[in-house]
Design a protein around this motif. Sequence first.
Motif, PDB file in Angstrom:
ATOM      1  N   GLY A 146       4.081  -0.848 -12.313  1.00 33.66           N
ATOM      2  CA  GLY A 146       4.009  -0.262 -10.979  1.00 33.66           C
ATOM      3  C   GLY A 146       4.554  -1.178  -9.898  1.00 33.66           C
ATOM      4  N   HIS A 147       3.968  -2.383  -9.793  1.00 34.87           N
ATOM      5  CA  HIS A 147       4.421  -3.287  -8.740  1.00 34.87           C
ATOM      6  C   HIS A 147       4.152  -4.744  -9.081  1.00 34.87           C
ATOM      7  CE1 HIS A 147       0.201  -2.247  -7.534  1.00 34.87           C
ATOM      8  NE2 HIS A 147       0.141  -3.515  -7.163  1.00 34.87           N
ATOM      9  N   ALA A 148       4.783  -5.599  -8.283  1.00 31.24           N
ATOM     10  CA  ALA A 148       4.544  -7.041  -8.362  1.00 31.24           C
ATOM     11  C   ALA A 148       4.220  -7.513  -6.958  1.00 31.24           C
ATOM     12  CB  ALA A 148       5.782  -7.755  -8.896  1.00 31.24           C
ATOM     13  N   HIS A 187       4.052   4.302  -3.543  1.00 36.44           N
ATOM     14  CA  HIS A 187       3.793   3.663  -2.256  1.00 36.44           C
ATOM     15  C   HIS A 187       4.302   2.236  -2.206  1.00 36.44           C
ATOM     16  CE1 HIS A 187       1.410   1.244   0.578  1.00 36.44           C
ATOM     17  NE2 HIS A 187       1.433   2.308   1.350  1.00 36.44           N
ATOM     18  N   HIS A 188       4.068   1.459  -3.253  1.00 39.65           N
ATOM     19  CA  HIS A 188       4.690   0.129  -3.280  1.00 39.65           C
ATOM     20  C   HIS A 188       5.058  -0.303  -4.691  1.00 39.65           C
ATOM     21  CE1 HIS A 188       0.279  -0.604  -3.280  1.00 39.65           C
ATOM     22  NE2 HIS A 188       0.502  -1.675  -4.021  1.00 39.65           N
ATOM     23  N   ASN A 189       6.213  -0.949  -4.762  1.00 36.97           N
ATOM     24  CA  ASN A 189       6.688  -1.567  -5.993  1.00 36.97           C
ATOM     25  C   ASN A 189       6.721  -3.073  -5.852  1.00 36.97           C
ATOM     26  OD1 ASN A 189       8.624   1.155  -5.628  1.00 36.97           O
ATOM     27  ND2 ASN A 189       7.555   0.940  -7.577  1.00 36.97           N
ATOM     28  N   HIS A 201       1.569 -13.436  -7.477  1.00 34.54           N
ATOM     29  CA  HIS A 201       0.132 -13.169  -7.361  1.00 34.54           C
ATOM     30  C   HIS A 201      -0.326 -12.233  -8.475  1.00 34.54           C
ATOM     31  CE1 HIS A 201      -3.618 -11.411  -5.837  1.00 34.54           C
ATOM     32  NE2 HIS A 201      -3.797 -12.570  -5.232  1.00 34.54           N
ATOM     33  N   HIS A 202       0.278 -11.061  -8.574  1.00 30.35           N
ATOM     34  CA  HIS A 202      -0.080 -10.190  -9.693  1.00 30.35           C
ATOM     35  C   HIS A 202       1.005  -9.183 -10.019  1.00 30.35           C
ATOM     36  CE1 HIS A 202      -1.761  -7.486  -6.398  1.00 30.35           C
ATOM     37  NE2 HIS A 202      -1.295  -6.543  -7.193  1.00 30.35           N
ATOM     38  N   THR A 203       0.867  -8.626 -11.209  1.00 31.52           N
ATOM     39  CA  THR A 203       1.677  -7.479 -11.595  1.00 31.52           C
ATOM     40  C   THR A 203       0.698  -6.327 -11.784  1.00 31.52           C
ATOM     41  OG1 THR A 203       1.473  -7.957 -13.969  1.00 31.52           O
ATOM     42  CG2 THR A 203       3.364  -8.905 -12.806  1.00 31.52           C
ATOM     43  N   SER A 204       1.179  -5.093 -11.649  1.00 26.39           N
ATOM     44  CA  SER A 204       0.283  -3.953 -11.726  1.00 26.39           C
ATOM     45  C   SER A 204       0.863  -2.865 -12.614  1.00 26.39           C
ATOM     46  CB  SER A 204       0.037  -3.402 -10.318  1.00 26.39           C
ATOM     47  OG  SER A 204      -0.991  -2.446 -10.368  1.00 26.39           O
ATOM     48  N   TRP A 205      -0.010  -2.257 -13.395  1.00 27.83           N
ATOM     49  CA  TRP A 205       0.406  -1.362 -14.470  1.00 27.83           C
ATOM     50  C   TRP A 205      -0.347  -0.056 -14.384  1.00 27.83           C
ATOM     51  CZ3 TRP A 205       4.319  -3.533 -17.402  1.00 27.83           C
ATOM     52  CH2 TRP A 205       4.544  -4.890 -17.154  1.00 27.83           C
ATOM     53  N   ARG A 234     -11.259   0.572  -4.899  1.00 32.84           N
ATOM     54  CA  ARG A 234     -10.139   1.413  -4.462  1.00 32.84           C
ATOM     55  C   ARG A 234      -9.495   0.757  -3.258  1.00 32.84           C
ATOM     56  NH1 ARG A 234      -9.619   7.796  -5.120  1.00 32.84           N
ATOM     57  NH2 ARG A 234      -7.460   7.918  -4.535  1.00 32.84           N
ATOM     58  N   HIS A 235      -8.196   0.563  -3.345  1.00 30.87           N
ATOM     59  CA  HIS A 235      -7.475   0.013  -2.200  1.00 30.87           C
ATOM     60  C   HIS A 235      -7.391   1.059  -1.094  1.00 30.87           C
ATOM     61  CE1 HIS A 235      -6.268  -3.819  -3.781  1.00 30.87           C
ATOM     62  NE2 HIS A 235      -5.712  -3.296  -4.850  1.00 30.87           N
ATOM     63  N   HIS A 236      -7.287   0.587   0.129  1.00 27.35           N
ATOM     64  CA  HIS A 236      -7.055   1.505   1.245  1.00 27.35           C
ATOM     65  C   HIS A 236      -5.546   1.754   1.381  1.00 27.35           C
ATOM     66  CE1 HIS A 236      -8.204   3.606   4.891  1.00 27.35           C
ATOM     67  NE2 HIS A 236      -7.076   3.152   5.398  1.00 27.35           N
ATOM     68  N   TRP A 243      -8.444  -2.655 -10.875  1.00 31.10           N
ATOM     69  CA  TRP A 243      -9.279  -3.698 -11.495  1.00 31.10           C
ATOM     70  C   TRP A 243      -8.314  -4.806 -11.904  1.00 31.10           C
ATOM     71  CZ3 TRP A 243     -14.323  -2.227 -14.367  1.00 31.10           C
ATOM     72  CH2 TRP A 243     -15.086  -3.373 -14.617  1.00 31.10           C
ATOM     73  N   TYR A 244      -8.575  -5.999 -11.402  1.00 28.12           N
ATOM     74  CA  TYR A 244      -7.694  -7.143 -11.654  1.00 28.12           C
ATOM     75  C   TYR A 244      -8.278  -8.080 -12.710  1.00 28.12           C
ATOM     76  CZ  TYR A 244      -5.320  -5.878  -7.310  1.00 28.12           C
ATOM     77  OH  TYR A 244      -4.625  -5.218  -6.337  1.00 28.12           O
ATOM     78  N   LEU A 245      -7.406  -8.543 -13.582  1.00 32.70           N
ATOM     79  CA  LEU A 245      -7.770  -9.486 -14.641  1.00 32.70           C
ATOM     80  C   LEU A 245      -6.801 -10.670 -14.577  1.00 32.70           C
ATOM     81  CD1 LEU A 245      -7.915  -6.496 -16.995  1.00 32.70           C
ATOM     82  CD2 LEU A 245      -9.950  -7.860 -16.529  1.00 32.70           C
ATOM     83  N   SER A 253      -3.267  -9.522 -13.528  1.00 30.72           N
ATOM     84  CA  SER A 253      -2.662  -8.247 -13.924  1.00 30.72           C
ATOM     85  C   SER A 253      -3.657  -7.150 -13.578  1.00 30.72           C
ATOM     86  CB  SER A 253      -2.303  -8.239 -15.408  1.00 30.72           C
ATOM     87  OG  SER A 253      -3.462  -8.359 -16.212  1.00 30.72           O
ATOM     88  N   GLU A 254      -3.139  -6.087 -13.018  1.00 28.36           N
ATOM     89  CA  GLU A 254      -3.967  -5.007 -12.462  1.00 28.36           C
ATOM     90  C   GLU A 254      -3.732  -3.722 -13.245  1.00 28.36           C
ATOM     91  OE1 GLU A 254      -2.537  -3.857  -8.552  1.00 28.36           O
ATOM     92  OE2 GLU A 254      -4.248  -2.568  -8.118  1.00 28.36           O
ATOM     93  N   TYR A 255      -4.828  -3.050 -13.581  1.00 24.47           N
ATOM     94  CA  TYR A 255      -4.726  -1.648 -13.997  1.00 24.47           C
ATOM     95  C   TYR A 255      -4.874  -0.824 -12.730  1.00 24.47           C
ATOM     96  CZ  TYR A 255      -5.880  -2.816 -18.947  1.00 24.47           C
ATOM     97  OH  TYR A 255      -5.905  -3.298 -20.225  1.00 24.47           O
TER      98      TYR A 255
END
Length: 305
Positions: A146-148, A187-189, A201-205, A234-236, A243-245, A253-255
């Motif tokens: 999804g995003h970084a 919304h964001h990549n 900082h993180h990647t998101s999946w 939940r992000h605004h 959920w970040y790990l 890494s975020e689900y």
Amino acid sequence: MPSHGLTSLTIGVPDVEETERYYTDFGLTPLGGGRLATLDGGEQLRLTYAPTRRLIELRVGVDDPDDLDRVERGLRGLDLATERATGSVSAVEPVTGVRATVEIAPRTVQEARPAPVYNGPGRIDRQGSRADGVLRDGRVRPRKLGHAVLGSTDQEATQRFFTEGLGFKVSDLVADRAAFLRCSTDHHNLLVQRAPVAFLHHTSWQVDDVDEVGRGAMQMLEEHPERHVWGMGRHHVGSNFFWYLRDPAGNFSEYYSDMDCIVDDQLWEPGVWEGMKSLYNWGPPPPPSFLKPEDLAALMTDAHQ
Ligand SMILES: [Fe+2]
């Protein structure tokens, strides 16, 4: 839209095998040699050796050579050297040292997944059966990258590289701090945020829904409680459940599920956010290590050497 999404990331880590095992547990499919795939996006993560963790390359998909011409003009407009190859154009973002490559690539086609049936006040849509979310027992498998999120010592310059250079659009801003950018209808990549050192900082999946966010994190934590960073919440900004790990190299890494989508640019009004809303709408309070990862001081020392 000149681009249609993030195609892949290359992350440098000190121990490729250990990190590859983590992302296999996370639900990605190992393809060998540090390469991993999502269900819908194919090969989207490459792990390679680096003495300290860092984002090495981010790749963005476009439809045709005209898009590459446009990106090349944008980058030249910023006085940056570009490398053009058949089907791609590439440049290094000067502040973070991250290579951005824009490539002609097929669009990720996702089969529509039926929404789970929920009951609510005055609304019994699911009668006589248990919720789908409690009946699932398989391993959670991310659908796509999804995003970084990238920390930069010059947020505005890095933001300009992606907007004026690569054609990313601004979806929302955090005052004097961060920009949520998109190169697709998500919304964001990419989020570029102000930081004392350039770092990932993180990647998101993306996973199917909120139950998969929860189930995925629980599976990751079962034998490794130390992987927990922050969630469920939940992000605004972007609205996504999260959920970040933490991976063994220190990258988060975020689900995520249920992110806002911007299909018609005219119908979206970017906002400028401050305080708690810039971080989340609800959830447990963010731990200090989310805002300031524990290895940040070490990364700064390395950057100065
Ligand atoms: Fe995120």
